[in-house]
Design an enzyme around this catalytic site. Structure first.
Site, PDB file in Angstrom:
ATOM      1  N   ASP A 483      86.165 -10.479   5.132  1.00 18.74           N
ATOM      2  CA  ASP A 483      87.203 -10.361   4.099  1.00 18.74           C
ATOM      3  C   ASP A 483      88.572 -10.048   4.678  1.00 18.74           C
ATOM      4  OD1 ASP A 483      86.167 -10.823   1.570  1.00 18.74           O
ATOM      5  OD2 ASP A 483      85.281  -8.829   1.429  1.00 18.74           O
TER       6      ASP A 483
HETATM    7  C1  GLC Z   1      88.359  -4.037   2.672  1.00 22.54           C
HETATM    8  C2  GLC Z   1      87.256  -3.703   3.654  1.00 22.54           C
HETATM    9  C3  GLC Z   1      86.217  -4.776   3.738  1.00 22.54           C
HETATM   10  C4  GLC Z   1      85.834  -5.221   2.369  1.00 22.54           C
HETATM   11  C5  GLC Z   1      87.040  -5.595   1.524  1.00 22.54           C
HETATM   12  C6  GLC Z   1      86.656  -6.024   0.141  1.00 22.54           C
HETATM   13  O1  GLC Z   1      89.141  -5.020   3.156  1.00 22.54           O
HETATM   14  O2  GLC Z   1      87.739  -3.474   4.936  1.00 22.54           O
HETATM   15  O3  GLC Z   1      85.117  -4.298   4.465  1.00 22.54           O
HETATM   16  O4  GLC Z   1      84.968  -6.311   2.457  1.00 22.54           O
HETATM   17  O5  GLC Z   1      87.892  -4.514   1.439  1.00 22.54           O
HETATM   18  O6  GLC Z   1      87.730  -6.538  -0.556  1.00 22.54           O
HETATM   19  C1  GLC Z   2      82.318  -5.846   3.011  1.00 15.75           C
HETATM   20  C2  GLC Z   2      82.169  -6.838   1.888  1.00 15.75           C
HETATM   21  C3  GLC Z   2      81.536  -8.123   2.331  1.00 15.75           C
HETATM   22  C4  GLC Z   2      82.226  -8.638   3.546  1.00 15.75           C
HETATM   23  C5  GLC Z   2      82.298  -7.597   4.645  1.00 15.75           C
HETATM   24  C6  GLC Z   2      83.106  -8.041   5.831  1.00 15.75           C
HETATM   25  O1  GLC Z   2      81.062  -5.317   3.344  1.00 15.75           O
HETATM   26  O2  GLC Z   2      81.418  -6.305   0.835  1.00 15.75           O
HETATM   27  O3  GLC Z   2      81.584  -9.083   1.311  1.00 15.75           O
HETATM   28  O4  GLC Z   2      81.555  -9.767   3.981  1.00 15.75           O
HETATM   29  O5  GLC Z   2      82.880  -6.429   4.144  1.00 15.75           O
HETATM   30  O6  GLC Z   2      84.456  -8.097   5.556  1.00 15.75           O
END
Ligand code: GLC
Ligand code: GLC
Length: 810
Positions: A483
């Site tokens: 993300d």
């Molecule tokens: C933040 C976190 C990430 C997560 C995301 C969801 O960026 O670092 O782990 O997946 O939020 O929007």
């Molecule tokens: C968080 C989010 C997941 C994403 C991950 C890596 O765990 O829930 O959707 O893939 O972060 O960013």
């Protein structure tokens, strides 16, 4: 250092000091009503949706920590204590917390009085039961004042924590004997209320926080508890709470129980009131009558235990390796149930107000859950698919209560559609229930545009295939699995969302990770086409997949590992050409799992590079070298200080991908070594450093660049499902396929034998794997009910049958 121990016989983790490095929690409930409960009795409850139907309050960034909860106070002649130590924090003579399957028992003892608080959510009911058992262990009679306490949330947890100008005026309650009803907004559009009851007559009660705690008091030392009685307050506005008080005497040796309950009641619109302004309590009364006696509560506890016994009996391991057995047979599956239910909504790190159900998250959570309750997996797949758009893209998140997509986040995460193929194919391999593909499913929740599920998968596939970039790799959009790799965002304003600022898609930025997914899950899609005799479609899908595979082996290859992506200017990310972020974990795991580069030696090389550059004793870090400055062209990933989260933390979710990839190449020793590094039971001895619960996975562990060590974000992580897939299918090798169960292990050579009980399509397979030649991979012979078979695919047994399987490796 440990703070407790596993009790395998009782299937519990037993915490022996309240001073754990962080609150160590458990989840109660597995259907509609849920509670989180910590080892000191903190936590909160909600019905279905942690944001929209929150029953009790919880303050996440409070200091001291974890003050809000399911509280019991004992005032024993001026000494005030709690069975779980918090919030009074009076030193106890003894303390234990037993976190079990859907229940928690807090036991405290002080000056000869023993108190046990037993919390659980009964099967099939929307309530939490809290049974308090008091025992006088002394030779003299003892008189105590006992209090319960919860603080109600005004339903919408987001609004509750921000809209004070309204909310200080809306709170309403009713009290009838020992039942406290929280009915804020019931007078207008809500048709639900909460009831907090006790099964015995109260001495006094409170429903106003100001009255119970004192305006400048708080849960650590409520004024009413200090005074030894409540003041029968009725809340009008401000903060409605529920508190019961009992003045009671225990004879020497006497034991007494009080049963408390916190229930959620919904009434049909026409039956809301029993008299003007008075809520209809019939359903609440019926609920209270179901848990009025100890015998009823015992029966509900037994039903819960039977339920879990049955669920877990479908996948049991005996390997002689205690830590492995307890993770596989119990805790990993338990966590998979929780992630299936919660997605990423409510934990001690996810406030329940932010993200609802994640599209990619829930699809992946299914991979570790589908064997437990396939019918619920089926329902979930159809719900998720209904949030897909007609062009095959999808909402990134949806709200569990409404099942509608969240438009503030919207779509454009280009990995999302492929995860729908991944979980549907897993469901089919588990169940063989091909009828799911014919189910009509809405697009964007619009039923008039419903199409069979198979058409949804087709559009998922096409969506990737028709969104390829200049190098023939899939366009990344807002982000892929990571993300925080936001290649089209370019945010320079503080506070902007990295995920939704900028266009949902740029025409240049490409993802090697999605390429790996497209090869892996595209092939699974093509197999479904084969099965449905869609020969041409299968062939053209494979042509498209081959082209992306070629692009991955060329444009996606950096010389010794797979590149991560290309940014909006066409520059590589995750390449030796970069000054930082030269190698990333995700494409190495996904591409090798997809089989890319197996023949060319590139897969071997990629995993070697992972071992050389990303490995640590506590897991594989996400990238190296960590980004030390903010990069406009990369987005959130470079916003984290080095070593945390996606910026070179040990992101546990993709560690199993590396382990799976090693298994794909036949490296059993290495696959298991990677498995063990992040496995909670193997980290129990360093709990003071690791900090989170030793019975569940956390989202991340600080990487080697980080100044402070330890894990964060326990419980709600795709790690649970992926680890279960890894250990059960890739390592122990019990693999559901479209045609039945296959056994093809890839294990550490030191594992001499193990036995698995696996329920599959209604039959029970008792599988014994022998490894007499200490190999890592390779099956010499298989017998089924004593007779040898050719190959490793077990013939499908009829539902109800017991099948004895012996697999000899060599
Ligand atoms: C933040 C976190 C990430 C997560 C995301 C969801 O960026 O670092 O782990 O997946 O939020 O929007
Ligand atoms: C968080 C989010 C997941 C994403 C991950 C890596 O765990 O829930 O959707 O893939 O972060 O960013």
């Amino acid at each position: 250092m440990r703070f407790g121990h596993f009790d395998d016989a009782r299937r519990e983790y037993v915490i022996t000091t309240p001073r754990t490095p962080l609150p160590w929690i458990n989840y109660l409930g597995s259907e509609d009503f849920f509670s989180l409960v910590s080892n000191t009795g903190g936590g909160y409850s909600f019905y279905r949706d942690a944001r929209l139907r929150r029953l009790t309050r919880y303050r996440y960034n409070n200091s001291p920590l974890d003050m809000d909860g399911h509280r019991i106070y004992i005032n024993d002649g001026g000494t005030i204590w709690n069975p779980g130590w918090q919030p009074a924090k009076t030193e106890l003579d003894s303390y234990t917390c037993r976190h079990g399957l859907g229940y928690t028992i807090l036991q405290g003892e002080k000056n000869g009085i023993a108190a046990a608080q037993e919390l659980f959510v009964p099967r099939g009911d929307a309530c939490e039961i809290d049974r308090l058992t008091l025992e006088n262990k002394t030779a003299a009679p003892r008189t105590l004042d006992v209090f319960s306490y919860v603080e109600f949330c005004l339903w919408d947890a987001m609004d509750d924590s921000s809209n004070f100008q309204r909310n200080f005026s809306t709170g309403e309650v009713e009290v009838v004997e020992s039942a406290i009803y929280h009915k804020t907004e019931y007078r207008e559009r809500r048709d639900h209320y909460a009831v907090f009851w006790a099964n015995a007559p109260v001495t006094s009660f409170d429903t106003s926080r100001d009255a119970f705690c004192g305006v400048y008091g708080g849960p650590a030392a409520p004024e009413a508890v200090k005074a030894g009685h409540c003041s029968n307050s009725i809340a009008h506005g401000w903060a409605p709470v529920g508190a019961h008080h009992f003045h009671l005497t225990l004879a020497p040796g006497e034991k007494k129980s009080i049963i408390f309950g916190l229930g959620y009641i919904e009434n049909p619109v026409g039956e809301k009131f029993s008299a003007p302004g008075i809520i209809n309590k019939a359903r609440a009364e019926a609920m209270m009558a179901r848990y009025a006696t100890d015998a009823q509560v015992d029966a509900a506890r037994r039903a819960l235990a039977d339920y879990w016994q049955e669920l877990l009996s479908g996948w049991q391991l005996t390997s002689g390796e205690e830590k492995l057995d307890r993770m596989v047979s119990l805790w990993n599956q338990y966590q998979c149930m929780v992630t299936f239910n919660m997605s990423r909504s409510a934990s001690y790190y996810e406030s329940g107000t932010g993200r609802g159900m994640g599209f990619r998250d829930s699809c992946q959570d299914l991979l570790g859950f589908v064997h437990m309750i396939p019918s619920r997996a089926r329902e979930r797949i159809l719900d998720i698919a209904a949030t897909q758009f007609a062009d095959g893209s999808s909402y990134h998140q949806y709200q569990p209560l409404t099942k509608k997509g969240n438009s503030d986040v919207g779509s454009g995460f280009n990995d999302d559609p492929l995860w729908l193929i991944a979980c549907t194919a897993a469901y089919l391999r588990e169940t063989g229930d091909w009828s799911i593909l014919d189910e009509p499913v809405a697009f964007d929740n619009d039923v008039t545009r419903a199409q069979p599920l198979m058409e949804h998968l087709r559009r998922s596939f096409r969506n990737t295939h028709t969104h390829l970039g200049p190098l023939g790799l899939p366009l990344i959009g807002r982000a892929d699995w990571n993300d925080c790799l936001n290649l089209n965002c370019f945010s320079s304003e503080p506070g902007e969302s990295f995920q939704t600022t900028g266009p949902s898609e740029g025409p240049v930025a490409e993802s090697v990770f999605i390429a790996g997914m497209f090869v892996k899950y595209g092939r699974e899609y093509a197999e479904l086409c084969d099965h449905l005799h869609l020969t041409e479609e299968a062939a053209s899908a494979r042509t498209a997949i081959d082209a992306v595979e070629q692009a991955t082996l060329t444009a996606g290859w950096d010389g010794a590992w797979f590149r991560r992506a290309y940014d909006a200017f066409g520059a590589p990310v995750g390449s030796r050409e970069c000054d930082e972020g030269q190698i990333f974990i995700e494409p190495q795991g996904m591409c090798v799992m997809a089989g890319i580069g197996r023949e060319t030696g590139q897969a071997e090389a990629a995993l070697k590079s992972v071992e050389e550059r990303l490995d640590t004793p506590y897991g594989v870090v996400l990238l190296q070298p960590a980004y030390t400055t903010y990069r406009l062209n990369l987005g959130e990933i470079s916003s984290y200080p080095p070593g945390y989260k996606e910026n070179a933390g040990i992101f546990c979710h993709n560690n199993p991908w590396i382990s799976c990839a090693e298994a794909v190449l036949g490296h059993g020793d290495r696959a298991f070594a990677v498995y063990k590094k992040t496995c909670p039971a193997y980290l129990e001895e360093i709990s003071e450093i690791h900090r989170t619960e030793p019975y569940v996975y956390s989202q991340m562990v600080a990487g080697r660049d980080a100044p402070t060590f330890g894990a964060k974000n326990s419980w709600l992580t795709g790690t649970a499902a992926w680890t279960f897939v890894n250990i059960s299918q890739y390592i122990l090798g019990i693999q559901p396929t479209l045609d039945g169960l296959r056994v093809d292990p890839c294990i550490p050579h030191t594992l001499a034998s193990y036995a698995v009980t696996r329920r599959y399509r209604g039959a029970v397979y008792h599988i014994r794997v022998e490894n007499p030649h200490a190999v890592q991979k390779g099956v010499q012979s298989v017998t089924v009910n004593g007779a040898p078979i050719a190959g490793t695919l077990l013939p499908l047994a009829k539902a109800g049958e017991n099948v004895e399987v012996v697999v000899t490796m060599g």
